[in-house]
Scaffold this motif. Structure first.
Motif, PDB file in Angstrom:
ATOM      1  N   GLU A   1      -6.007   7.283  10.004  1.00  0.00           N
ATOM      2  CA  GLU A   1      -6.870   6.404   9.198  1.00  0.00           C
ATOM      3  C   GLU A   1      -6.070   5.556   8.226  1.00  0.00           C
ATOM      4  OE1 GLU A   1     -10.049   8.311   6.953  1.00  0.00           O
ATOM      5  OE2 GLU A   1     -10.692   9.338   8.796  1.00  0.00           O
ATOM      6  N   ALA A   2      -5.129   6.201   7.546  1.00  0.00           N
ATOM      7  CA  ALA A   2      -4.336   5.483   6.540  1.00  0.00           C
ATOM      8  C   ALA A   2      -3.571   4.337   7.181  1.00  0.00           C
ATOM      9  CB  ALA A   2      -3.379   6.446   5.845  1.00  0.00           C
TER      10      ALA A   2
ATOM     11  N   ASP B   1       0.798  -1.227   0.000  1.00  0.00           N
ATOM     12  CA  ASP B   1       0.000   0.000   0.000  1.00  0.00           C
ATOM     13  C   ASP B   1       0.830   1.276   0.000  1.00  0.00           C
ATOM     14  OD1 ASP B   1      -2.560  -1.171   0.003  1.00  0.00           O
ATOM     15  OD2 ASP B   1      -2.301  -1.678   2.124  1.00  0.00           O
ATOM     16  N   THR B   2       0.148   2.349  -0.354  1.00  0.00           N
ATOM     17  CA  THR B   2       0.754   3.672  -0.344  1.00  0.00           C
ATOM     18  C   THR B   2      -0.202   4.625   0.376  1.00  0.00           C
ATOM     19  OG1 THR B   2       1.773   3.234  -2.476  1.00  0.00           O
ATOM     20  CG2 THR B   2       1.616   5.529  -1.807  1.00  0.00           C
ATOM     21  N   VAL B   3       0.352   5.485   1.236  1.00  0.00           N
ATOM     22  CA  VAL B   3      -0.471   6.515   1.867  1.00  0.00           C
ATOM     23  C   VAL B   3      -0.541   7.699   0.910  1.00  0.00           C
ATOM     24  CG1 VAL B   3      -0.686   8.079   3.827  1.00  0.00           C
ATOM     25  CG2 VAL B   3       0.299   5.809   4.163  1.00  0.00           C
ATOM     26  N   GLY B   4      -1.757   8.117   0.579  1.00  0.00           N
ATOM     27  CA  GLY B   4      -1.908   9.276  -0.311  1.00  0.00           C
ATOM     28  C   GLY B   4      -1.394  10.537   0.353  1.00  0.00           C
TER      29      GLY B   4
ATOM     30  N   LYS C   1      -4.450   0.708   5.968  1.00  0.00           N
ATOM     31  CA  LYS C   1      -3.392   0.160   5.099  1.00  0.00           C
ATOM     32  C   LYS C   1      -2.139  -0.102   5.926  1.00  0.00           C
ATOM     33  CE  LYS C   1      -4.715   3.310   1.296  1.00  0.00           C
ATOM     34  NZ  LYS C   1      -4.225   4.472   0.531  1.00  0.00           N
ATOM     35  N   PRO C   2      -2.177  -1.130   6.773  1.00  0.00           N
ATOM     36  CA  PRO C   2      -1.030  -1.358   7.656  1.00  0.00           C
ATOM     37  C   PRO C   2       0.250  -1.683   6.886  1.00  0.00           C
ATOM     38  CG  PRO C   2      -2.608  -3.186   7.761  1.00  0.00           C
ATOM     39  CD  PRO C   2      -3.261  -2.111   6.967  1.00  0.00           C
ATOM     40  N   ASP C   3       0.111  -2.160   5.655  1.00  0.00           N
ATOM     41  CA  ASP C   3       1.291  -2.537   4.870  1.00  0.00           C
ATOM     42  C   ASP C   3       1.716  -1.401   3.936  1.00  0.00           C
ATOM     43  OD1 ASP C   3       3.304  -4.325   4.118  1.00  0.00           O
ATOM     44  OD2 ASP C   3       2.152  -5.024   2.391  1.00  0.00           O
TER      45      ASP C   3
ATOM     46  N   VAL D   1       5.455  11.361  10.340  1.00  0.00           N
ATOM     47  CA  VAL D   1       5.569  11.731  11.758  1.00  0.00           C
ATOM     48  C   VAL D   1       4.744  10.763  12.608  1.00  0.00           C
ATOM     49  CG1 VAL D   1       5.019  13.506  13.465  1.00  0.00           C
ATOM     50  CG2 VAL D   1       6.031  14.156  11.275  1.00  0.00           C
ATOM     51  N   ALA D   2       3.523  10.444  12.137  1.00  0.00           N
ATOM     52  CA  ALA D   2       2.668   9.526  12.893  1.00  0.00           C
ATOM     53  C   ALA D   2       3.362   8.182  13.062  1.00  0.00           C
ATOM     54  CB  ALA D   2       1.329   9.353  12.180  1.00  0.00           C
TER      55      ALA D   2
END
Lengths: 338, 338
Positions: free
Chosen positions: B74-75, B64-67, B79-81, B109-110
């Motif tokens: 939430e991301a 996965d990719t965080v937008g 989307k833990p991976d 940062v999170a």
């Protein structure tokens, strides 16, 4: 049109105030002006200034001056007859329509807070500065009157900034952005999140574009940027520092790299610097006060003082405060967040 | 030196990450690199890239990719991976010395906050950016990790920023300023007033020059500027916007005014822009983490990614964290302001 000028304010003493006053008088035949300050210092400057309209310029003596670095509350207590306090007294007693000062900003604001003459319904006054953008100019407020505001203050700054953008910049329906650390809803801290909600549920909602970021300021992403007085003050002063740095580098590294056209490049740069320099903006009104108060940069020169007097005259002439009062009255009940 | 690069981060997808990675590998023979991201996207980019040191570059697949605009919490839940979380796992398990990401800053940062792997004694990590000044560069922190900090956080940012200025800029005894709305003690709000007191009564007192204002940032009034993550973020991004505006105006109004030497002026301006552009800074470390994490601008290009990897390598090589730990341990007891 009756204005007062704190003739002692600013980093350079009375001289630029006197010259700026005379320049403003020459430009606006309907202007009458009271110079507030030390008669002994002002008289020789006026005498040396050559002919001016004596019927439109009077000097009101005040014995004291607030230093640029003095603590406002202390200064007002120790020196009740200072030129800022005397100017405020003229405004509060309606002897003038507006005042202009390049003096200690904290003291000018404190004078307004002490006066308690806010426009009806206004919770806290805020200073509205015009900043240059790629598209023209943007109103940023508050730039230093209220460093720890409540959400309702920021909503009201949206109202006041919008009216100011309409009357000073001629933008019919100004867009409003909330300064934040990211565009997405929910970014930032409690103050901005609560303020965001207030805007979304207010009559300003159609004008509200949501959060904006630091890089949007000079891009001209919106006509009005609402922020707390701490952030706004840093923004205003950072722009000045960035401008200094970059114009200095351009002079050295771009103009300095030329030979044949070096003078032409230097002249073009000088014209650009003059257009963007803070003195071109004149001054920033303290909005929300019953009366007009325009605050100038401490290092104001003659052009800046004359410009600030012109800004004050515009605020009076366009009945800015009547419009602000109307729109503040049209807001729904605000949260009791005081 | 083992680093990981979030190969999916940034506004332009994997391409600049892959090119930046190869550039960094070519420049640093002691570097081994893990590209974290979608194998299916990365493989063809690497195949097309020409020869590279296969023994020093591996790809670790993450689905996965965080937008760039997704909400971090939430991301991470949905989307833990994601490539940011996988990179953090490598760091926390000490499989790498440092990670670099041009992805969603909030998510990076999170990831660090979730890891809970702060350096001993550090209350909150902060992002330290280098900003151009008339005298060189100044470390500004925090620029966005901690938008509503406590005074003790800001004091610790002074410690961390000072160590970073020493190791990254070679300044033996960096001076530290506190961002405020005026230079005088007592200006501003409670956060800065309490922080001021903490600095004055800390081992940093001899380096502490007191309050600084927005215009001091680019003047280079001090080597380290301490501020909350809200103000710091606005400062960082405003500099970018001011730079864009002014360089655009110079191109049009100064370079555009020339004829014979227009090309020479354009070339000099281009060189100046390139030197000052945010991509020249590489990236900004998230200080206070047990391990190295460098955050890049979302619109990072190849040069920027390579530069950020070099910044991460410098942090590892100079044992930045050991020095920070030592100086944090040397602080007197901090207020319980958490």
């Amino acid at each position: 049109m009756r204005l007062a000028l704190d003739a002692m304010g600013g980093d350079f003493g009375p001289q630029p105030n006197v010259s700026g006053a005379l320049r403003a008088l020459a430009a606006a035949p309907d202007l009458t002006l009271t110079l507030v300050g030390d008669q002994a210092q002002l008289a020789p400057l006026l005498a040396a200034a050559g002919p001016y309209p004596h019927d439109r310029l009077t000097v009101l003596h005040s014995a004291d001056t607030v230093g640029m670095k003095e603590k406002p509350v202390e200064a007002f207590r120790k020196k009740p007859d200072n030129s800022i306090a005397v100017s405020w007294k003229l405004l509060v007693t309606k002897q003038i329509d507006g005042l202009v000062s390049a003096g200690n900003t904290g003291a000018v604001v404190a004078g307004g807070l002490f006066s308690k003459r806010f426009l009806k319904g206004v919770r806290r006054p805020g200073i509205a500065a015009l900043m240059p953008t790629a598209k023209g100019r943007t109103v940023v407020l508050d730039v230093g009157a209220n460093v720890f505001p409540k959400p309702s203050h920021l909503l009201q700054y949206g109202v006041m900034g919008s009216v100011y953008a309409r009357l000073a910049l001629g933008i019919e329906r100004p867009t409003i952005g909330l300064m934040n650390v990211g565009e997405e809803e929910g970014k930032g801290h409690e103050l901005v999140n609560k303020t965001y909600e207030l805007f979304r549920n207010s009559p300003l909602a159609p004008q509200f574009i949501g959060n904006v970021e630091g890089r949007d300021i000079h891009r001209g992403a919106c006509d009005v940027i609402v922020t707390d007085g701490f952030v706004g003050n840093v923004i205003l002063k950072q722009a000045e520092g960035a401008f200094e740095l970059l114009m200095g580098l351009v002079a050295k590294e771009v103009v300095g790299a030329l030979t044949v056209e070096r003078d032409a490049a230097a002249a073009a740069l000088k014209a650009m610097v003059s257009k963007l320099h803070h003195s071109a903006a004149g001054g920033a009104p303290l909005l929300g006060i019953d009366g007009v108060c325009v605050i100038c940069h401490g290092s104001s020169d003659e052009r800046s003082i004359a410009g600030a007097l012109a800004v004050a005259a515009t605020c009076v002439r366009t009945k800015l405060n009547d419009k602000i009062s109307e729109e503040i009255a049209a807001l729904p009940a605000l949260p009791g967040d005081e």
